[in-house]
Motif scaffolding. Structure first.
Motif, mmCIF file in Angstrom:
data_model
loop_
_atom_site.group_PDB
_atom_site.id
_atom_site.type_symbol
_atom_site.label_atom_id
_atom_site.label_comp_id
_atom_site.label_asym_id
_atom_site.label_seq_id
_atom_site.Cartn_x
_atom_site.Cartn_y
_atom_site.Cartn_z
ATOM 1 N N VAL A 201 -44.385 30.039 -6.187
ATOM 2 C CA VAL A 201 -45.089 31.323 -6.169
ATOM 3 C C VAL A 201 -46.113 31.277 -5.047
ATOM 4 C CG1 VAL A 201 -46.541 32.939 -7.446
ATOM 5 C CG2 VAL A 201 -44.780 31.625 -8.652
ATOM 6 N N ASP A 202 -45.964 32.183 -4.072
ATOM 7 C CA ASP A 202 -46.818 32.144 -2.892
ATOM 8 C C ASP A 202 -46.583 33.425 -2.090
ATOM 9 O OD1 ASP A 202 -47.573 31.384 0.013
ATOM 10 O OD2 ASP A 202 -48.210 29.604 -1.087
ATOM 11 N N ALA A 203 -47.591 33.884 -1.391
ATOM 12 C CA ALA A 203 -47.435 35.084 -0.555
ATOM 13 C C ALA A 203 -46.475 34.846 0.601
ATOM 14 C CB ALA A 203 -48.798 35.525 -0.026
ATOM 15 N N ARG A 204 -46.192 33.583 0.933
ATOM 16 C CA ARG A 204 -45.292 33.258 2.043
ATOM 17 C C ARG A 204 -43.830 33.159 1.628
ATOM 18 N NH1 ARG A 204 -49.376 28.457 3.674
ATOM 19 N NH2 ARG A 204 -49.464 28.458 1.393
ATOM 20 N N VAL A 205 -43.544 33.324 0.346
ATOM 21 C CA VAL A 205 -42.154 33.311 -0.119
ATOM 22 C C VAL A 205 -41.463 34.594 0.325
ATOM 23 C CG1 VAL A 205 -40.682 33.414 -2.159
ATOM 24 C CG2 VAL A 205 -42.610 31.826 -2.102
ATOM 25 N N ASP A 206 -40.287 34.462 0.903
ATOM 26 C CA ASP A 206 -39.508 35.637 1.317
ATOM 27 C C ASP A 206 -38.027 35.282 1.333
ATOM 28 O OD1 ASP A 206 -39.238 34.038 3.587
ATOM 29 O OD2 ASP A 206 -40.515 35.297 4.851
ATOM 30 N N GLN A 207 -37.200 36.241 1.725
ATOM 31 C CA GLN A 207 -35.758 36.027 1.736
ATOM 32 C C GLN A 207 -35.363 34.935 2.720
ATOM 33 O OE1 GLN A 207 -33.365 37.588 -0.351
ATOM 34 N NE2 GLN A 207 -32.208 35.851 0.473
ATOM 35 N N ALA A 208 -36.083 34.834 3.835
ATOM 36 C CA ALA A 208 -35.767 33.804 4.822
ATOM 37 C C ALA A 208 -35.942 32.407 4.220
ATOM 38 C CB ALA A 208 -36.647 33.967 6.060
ATOM 39 N N LEU A 209 -36.987 32.213 3.408
ATOM 40 C CA LEU A 209 -37.187 30.926 2.754
ATOM 41 C C LEU A 209 -36.084 30.659 1.737
ATOM 42 C CD1 LEU A 209 -38.976 28.411 2.293
ATOM 43 C CD2 LEU A 209 -40.178 29.719 0.530
ATOM 44 N N ALA A 210 -35.705 31.676 0.974
ATOM 45 C CA ALA A 210 -34.615 31.510 0.010
ATOM 46 C C ALA A 210 -33.330 31.105 0.718
ATOM 47 C CB ALA A 210 -34.423 32.813 -0.773
ATOM 48 N N ASP A 211 -33.051 31.729 1.859
ATOM 49 C CA ASP A 211 -31.847 31.385 2.632
ATOM 50 C C ASP A 211 -31.934 29.958 3.165
ATOM 51 O OD1 ASP A 211 -30.918 33.936 2.171
ATOM 52 O OD2 ASP A 211 -31.550 34.722 4.124
ATOM 53 N N GLU A 212 -33.128 29.556 3.580
ATOM 54 C CA GLU A 212 -33.311 28.201 4.093
ATOM 55 C C GLU A 212 -33.102 27.175 2.994
ATOM 56 O OE1 GLU A 212 -36.430 25.913 7.113
ATOM 57 O OE2 GLU A 212 -36.954 27.857 6.220
ATOM 58 N N PHE A 213 -33.629 27.441 1.797
ATOM 59 C CA PHE A 213 -33.392 26.557 0.664
ATOM 60 C C PHE A 213 -31.900 26.454 0.353
ATOM 61 C CE2 PHE A 213 -37.655 26.502 -1.865
ATOM 62 C CZ PHE A 213 -38.220 25.777 -0.838
#
Length: 276
Positions: A201-213
């Protein structure tokens, strides 16, 4: 039975305990610092060694404004037979503005005829940062069969507190109830025996991070899915769920993801608690 309270605040540029309390079968070891970031590491201990039927463990943790806490356990959480009633853990986590919390317990092991409920209530601020990793595995059974535990209920409720009020960001409710005939194929854990979860949980979480994971996990011997929550007060949540047949493989997978966040967001090295 056990109770544990911990409040962490910033003093002299480092995070320290502003309040500690324990009662019953829960303890916390002395603090230590793994690097020069000011993040304090505390280790929770259950001297009794395991959770039994009708046991209740209550854990209350507050990370104050700007404070940084890494909370882990000394060993695996073991759930033994719980005849008559389930064992339960209730955890409350509160994060202030700019607070950072990493929750990295050893694996949860459910043994034969075990029933366990884990309820975690989390409140963050828009600038808080939360990373929680967990691995669940079935314990050894005398006849060699898997999934001899009765039921596991793992519930995470995450709320964001803003000047306008408190809004629920996510409700992550997981129920694992093995079939009586010990079937582990399609429809139950997809044939796997171990479960790994990562909540961010963080303001920096976004779809790009989900894709990277998703790309990072592709190289592991596990079946993994990643999903995002809605955005509340500028804060977004991410839930990664992974199935495997190995605790070590899930630890490597979750460690790869958390290492990325530690380096990118906090400027810290990958976490390796076993070397300290």
């Amino acid at each position: 039975m056990g109770e544990l309270e911990l409040v962490v605040a910033v003093r002299g540029g480092r995070s320290v305990a502003a309040h500690q309390y324990h009662r019953g079968a829960l303890r916390i070891l002395r603090p230590h610092y793994l690097d020069d970031s000011g993040q304090v590491c505390y280790v929770m201990v259950n001297p009794g060694g395991a959770y039994l039927g009708a046991d209740l463990y209550v854990i209350d943790v507050e990370v104050g404004d700007g404070a940084k806490l890494l909370l882990t356990t000394q060993s695996a959480t073991k759930i033994y037979r719980t005849p008559g009633s389930f064992a339960e853990q209730r955890m409350t986590l509160r994060l202030g503005e700019g607070a950072q919390l990493e929750l990295a317990p050893d694996q949860l092991i459910a043994y034969r005829e075990a029933s366990y409920r884990q309820n975690t209530h989390i409140t963050v601020r828009p600038t808080s940062s939360l990373v929680m990793a967990e691995v669940v595995t079935p314990g050894w059974s005398p006849d060699g069969a898997s999934f001899r535990y009765e039921e596991l209920r793992l519930r995470n409720e995450i709320n964001v507190e803003t000047p306008a009020g408190t809004t629920m960001l996510a409700l992550d409710n997981l129920l694992i109830r093995p079939p009586l005939n010990d079937v582990t194929g399609m429809g139950f854990m997809e044939g796997f025996s171990h479960l790994g979860s990562l909540v961010v949980v963080d303001a920096r979480v976004d779809q790009a991070l989900a894709d990277e994971f998703h790309a990072l996990t592709a190289g592991h011997d596990a079946y993994t899915g990643v999903s995002l929550t809605a955005c509340v007060g500028g804060t977004t949540g991410l839930v990664l769920r992974s199935l495997s047949n190995s605790t070590e493989e899930l630890n490597r997978l979750l460690g790869t993801c958390t290492a990325l966040l530690r380096e990118r967001w906090y400027g810290q090295s990958p976490l390796n608690l076993r070397k300290y």
